[in-house]
Design a protein around this motif. Structure first.
Motif, PDB file in Angstrom:
ATOM      1  N   ALA A 198     -10.494 -10.918   0.537  1.00  0.00           N
ATOM      2  CA  ALA A 198     -10.360 -11.426   1.898  1.00  0.00           C
ATOM      3  C   ALA A 198      -9.358 -10.567   2.658  1.00  0.00           C
ATOM      4  N   ARG A 199      -9.365 -10.676   3.970  1.00  0.00           N
ATOM      5  CA  ARG A 199      -8.573  -9.802   4.834  1.00  0.00           C
ATOM      6  C   ARG A 199      -7.093  -9.782   4.469  1.00  0.00           C
ATOM      7  N   ASN A 200      -6.489 -10.928   4.308  1.00  0.00           N
ATOM      8  CA  ASN A 200      -5.054 -10.992   4.033  1.00  0.00           C
ATOM      9  C   ASN A 200      -4.742 -11.451   2.620  1.00  0.00           C
ATOM     10  N   ASN A 201      -5.747 -11.688   1.806  1.00  0.00           N
ATOM     11  CA  ASN A 201      -5.526 -12.133   0.435  1.00  0.00           C
ATOM     12  C   ASN A 201      -5.579 -10.943  -0.500  1.00  0.00           C
ATOM     13  N   GLY A 202      -4.830 -11.035  -1.542  1.00  0.00           N
ATOM     14  CA  GLY A 202      -4.805  -9.951  -2.497  1.00  0.00           C
ATOM     15  C   GLY A 202      -3.874  -8.845  -2.041  1.00  0.00           C
ATOM     16  N   ARG A 203      -3.544  -7.991  -2.965  1.00  0.00           N
ATOM     17  CA  ARG A 203      -2.635  -6.895  -2.666  1.00  0.00           C
ATOM     18  C   ARG A 203      -3.447  -5.686  -2.228  1.00  0.00           C
ATOM     19  N   PRO A 204      -3.080  -5.059  -1.109  1.00  0.00           N
ATOM     20  CA  PRO A 204      -3.793  -3.852  -0.701  1.00  0.00           C
ATOM     21  C   PRO A 204      -3.476  -2.710  -1.662  1.00  0.00           C
ATOM     22  N   VAL A 205      -4.409  -1.775  -1.765  1.00  0.00           N
ATOM     23  CA  VAL A 205      -4.204  -0.613  -2.619  1.00  0.00           C
ATOM     24  C   VAL A 205      -3.095   0.258  -2.042  1.00  0.00           C
ATOM     25  N   ALA A 206      -3.093   0.441  -0.713  1.00  0.00           N
ATOM     26  CA  ALA A 206      -2.067   1.243  -0.041  1.00  0.00           C
ATOM     27  C   ALA A 206      -1.923   0.759   1.399  1.00  0.00           C
ATOM     28  N   THR A 207      -0.745   0.952   1.956  1.00  0.00           N
ATOM     29  CA  THR A 207      -0.488   0.655   3.362  1.00  0.00           C
ATOM     30  C   THR A 207      -0.270   1.983   4.070  1.00  0.00           C
ATOM     31  N   LEU A 208      -1.073   2.233   5.110  1.00  0.00           N
ATOM     32  CA  LEU A 208      -1.028   3.517   5.801  1.00  0.00           C
ATOM     33  C   LEU A 208      -0.213   3.487   7.081  1.00  0.00           C
ATOM     34  N   GLY A 209      -0.064   2.327   7.721  1.00  0.00           N
ATOM     35  CA  GLY A 209       0.686   2.279   8.969  1.00  0.00           C
ATOM     36  C   GLY A 209       0.564   0.944   9.663  1.00  0.00           C
ATOM     37  N   GLN A 210       0.856   0.953  10.984  1.00  0.00           N
ATOM     38  CA  GLN A 210       0.820  -0.261  11.800  1.00  0.00           C
ATOM     39  C   GLN A 210       0.147   0.003  13.127  1.00  0.00           C
ATOM     40  N   TYR A 211      -0.318  -1.095  13.757  1.00  0.00           N
ATOM     41  CA  TYR A 211      -0.939  -1.013  15.072  1.00  0.00           C
ATOM     42  C   TYR A 211      -0.639  -2.290  15.833  1.00  0.00           C
ATOM     43  N   ASP A 212      -0.146  -2.130  17.070  1.00  0.00           N
ATOM     44  CA  ASP A 212       0.115  -3.261  17.958  1.00  0.00           C
ATOM     45  C   ASP A 212      -0.830  -3.137  19.150  1.00  0.00           C
ATOM     46  N   PRO A 213      -1.882  -3.968  19.230  1.00  0.00           N
ATOM     47  CA  PRO A 213      -2.855  -3.832  20.309  1.00  0.00           C
ATOM     48  C   PRO A 213      -2.283  -4.134  21.691  1.00  0.00           C
ATOM     49  N   ALA A 214      -1.195  -4.882  21.791  1.00  0.00           N
ATOM     50  CA  ALA A 214      -0.598  -5.181  23.092  1.00  0.00           C
ATOM     51  C   ALA A 214       0.009  -3.931  23.726  1.00  0.00           C
ATOM     52  N   LYS A 215       0.436  -2.984  22.908  1.00  0.00           N
ATOM     53  CA  LYS A 215       1.052  -1.753  23.407  1.00  0.00           C
ATOM     54  C   LYS A 215       0.053  -0.611  23.520  1.00  0.00           C
ATOM     55  N   GLY A 216      -1.156  -0.781  23.001  1.00  0.00           N
ATOM     56  CA  GLY A 216      -2.183   0.241  23.128  1.00  0.00           C
ATOM     57  C   GLY A 216      -2.167   1.245  21.986  1.00  0.00           C
ATOM     58  N   ILE A 217      -2.943   2.316  22.171  1.00  0.00           N
ATOM     59  CA  ILE A 217      -3.119   3.322  21.123  1.00  0.00           C
ATOM     60  C   ILE A 217      -1.807   4.046  20.806  1.00  0.00           C
ATOM     61  N   ILE A 269     -14.016   0.634  -1.538  1.00  0.00           N
ATOM     62  CA  ILE A 269     -12.697   0.707  -0.934  1.00  0.00           C
ATOM     63  C   ILE A 269     -12.855   0.955   0.561  1.00  0.00           C
ATOM     64  N   LYS A 270     -12.142   0.156   1.369  1.00  0.00           N
ATOM     65  CA  LYS A 270     -12.229   0.275   2.826  1.00  0.00           C
ATOM     66  C   LYS A 270     -10.836   0.455   3.418  1.00  0.00           C
ATOM     67  N   ILE A 271     -10.789   1.182   4.528  1.00  0.00           N
ATOM     68  CA  ILE A 271      -9.577   1.256   5.336  1.00  0.00           C
ATOM     69  C   ILE A 271      -9.786   0.260   6.462  1.00  0.00           C
ATOM     70  N   ARG A 272      -8.914  -0.744   6.545  1.00  0.00           N
ATOM     71  CA  ARG A 272      -9.114  -1.816   7.511  1.00  0.00           C
ATOM     72  C   ARG A 272      -7.787  -2.343   8.013  1.00  0.00           C
ATOM     73  N   LEU A 273      -7.849  -3.308   8.916  1.00  0.00           N
ATOM     74  CA  LEU A 273      -6.663  -3.921   9.493  1.00  0.00           C
ATOM     75  C   LEU A 273      -6.366  -5.242   8.783  1.00  0.00           C
ATOM     76  N   ALA A 274      -5.086  -5.492   8.524  1.00  0.00           N
ATOM     77  CA  ALA A 274      -4.626  -6.778   8.006  1.00  0.00           C
ATOM     78  C   ALA A 274      -3.742  -7.397   9.078  1.00  0.00           C
ATOM     79  N   ARG A 275      -4.012  -8.639   9.458  1.00  0.00           N
ATOM     80  CA  ARG A 275      -3.331  -9.267  10.590  1.00  0.00           C
ATOM     81  C   ARG A 275      -1.967  -9.815  10.186  1.00  0.00           C
ATOM     82  N   LEU A 276      -0.997  -9.547  11.043  1.00  0.00           N
ATOM     83  CA  LEU A 276       0.348 -10.103  10.926  1.00  0.00           C
ATOM     84  C   LEU A 276       0.736 -10.620  12.306  1.00  0.00           C
TER      85      LEU A 276
END
Length: 88
Positions: free
Chosen positions: A27-46, A2-9
């Motif tokens: 695969a990164r965007n295939n399959g259902r994730p076990v859980a969704t923890l949050g969001q990140y927008d790299p254009a706006k920064g940390i 199990i990994k915590i990773r980013l899924a692209r939208l």
């Protein structure tokens, strides 16, 4: 594993990512994730990183492995420091 990773939208050349817990064999965007923890927008920064800290710490405690990108984002947000402190 199990990994915590980013899924692209988002649109082309304007990515937005979800922070998800998923099986590393999917695969990164295939399959259902076990859980969704949050969001990140790299254009706006940390500042745009919005993560459920309690859930992230729970998954790290259960043995979920963060990817290198997630590890660096969690370090900047202070989540990894909280996790290390809770282990002691």
């Amino acid at each position: 594993m199990i990994k915590i990773r980013l899924a692209r939208l988002g649109a082309k050349k304007k990515p937005v990512y979800r922070v998800v817990v998923a099986d590393s064999h999917n695969a990164r965007n295939n399959g259902r994730p076990v859980a969704t923890l949050g969001q990140y927008d790299p254009a706006k920064g940390i500042e745009s990183l919005s993560v459920d800290t309690e859930a992230a710490l729970a998954w790290l405690g259960k043995g979920a492995q963060p990817t290198e990108t997630i590890r660096s984002l969690f370090k900047k947000a202070g989540i990894m420091a909280q996790f290390e402190a809770s282990k002691k």
